[in-house]
Design an enzyme around this catalytic site. Structure first.
Site, PDB file in Angstrom:
ATOM      1  N   GLY A  57     -57.024  95.988  87.433  1.00 53.39           N
ATOM      2  CA  GLY A  57     -55.787  95.674  88.133  1.00 53.39           C
ATOM      3  C   GLY A  57     -55.480  96.732  89.182  1.00 53.39           C
ATOM      4  O   GLY A  57     -55.145  96.406  90.328  1.00 53.39           O
TER       5      GLY A  57
ATOM      6  N   VAL B 115     -56.203  89.656  85.333  1.00 55.69           N
ATOM      7  CA  VAL B 115     -57.402  90.220  84.713  1.00 55.69           C
ATOM      8  C   VAL B 115     -57.511  89.592  83.328  1.00 55.69           C
ATOM      9  O   VAL B 115     -56.541  89.574  82.564  1.00 55.69           O
ATOM     10  CB  VAL B 115     -57.326  91.759  84.619  1.00 55.69           C
TER      11      VAL B 115
ATOM     12  N   TYR C 136     -46.705  97.964  87.843  1.00 50.42           N
ATOM     13  CA  TYR C 136     -46.332  98.026  89.249  1.00 50.42           C
ATOM     14  C   TYR C 136     -45.505  99.273  89.552  1.00 50.42           C
ATOM     15  O   TYR C 136     -45.675  99.900  90.604  1.00 50.42           O
ATOM     16  CB  TYR C 136     -45.580  96.763  89.672  1.00 50.42           C
TER      17      TYR C 136
END
Length: 167
Positions: free
Chosen positions: A99, A89, A133
């Site tokens: 994202g 991004v 993540y």
């Protein structure tokens, strides 16, 4: 409030995809490795046998980010998986949730396509990405290491010219 849209890339997006790849490579301090060409990328993404797919994230109609992915296969699961090669991004669009929207979109694709896994690699120094993540539920596979053969080493292996020859 900006308008955010995700869409599959088309052949006309290849120059923008290459721009994203180069920006990502610069961020990852790997610009010297980003040697893909427009012709090569067009063939690999939109040729007779596409090797990967791309989703473009747009903000108010402007390309803001992308995800490039392909399928792999798990012999243990007996199912294919979805592998995320690149997620990027642009800095001016970060903080808008792009994202996460891209990752949710890919997870939905993986489920719709019957994939048993959705996985990717991340550079060990990229703490912001790792935190992102982990927030999404990803688990690091610390017991696994990536192995790679490329360039001349790949050509040597293909010819059997490695370590005194293969038996």
């Amino acid at each position: 409030m900006p308008t955010i849209a995700l869409r599959p890339a088309t052949r006309t997006d290849v120059p923008e995809i290459l721009a994203f790849v180069r920006e990502l490579a610069e961020y990852e301090k790997l610009a010297h490795e980003a040697v893909a060409t427009e012709a090569g990328m067009t063939e690999q993404l939109f040729g007779e046998r596409p090797a990967a797919e791309v989703v473009i994230a747009e903000v108010d109609g402007q390309p803001a980010g992308f995800a490039l992915f392909f399928h792999n296969f798990s012999t243990f699961l007996g199912q294919r998986g979805l592998y995320l090669e690149d997620l990027f991004v642009r800095p001016q669009y970060r903080g808008l949730g792009l994202g996460e929207k891209l990752m949710v979109h890919l997870a939905k694709l993986a489920v719709e396509r019957g994939c048993g896994r959705f996985e990717w690699s991340v550079l060990d120094w990229n703490e912001p990405a790792i935190r992102f993540y982990r927030r999404l539920g990803a688990v690091g596979l610390d017991e696994w290491t990536v192995q790679r053969v490329s360039g001349q080493a790949l050509r040597d292996l293909a010819s059997g010219e490695v370590g005194g020859g293969l038996r």
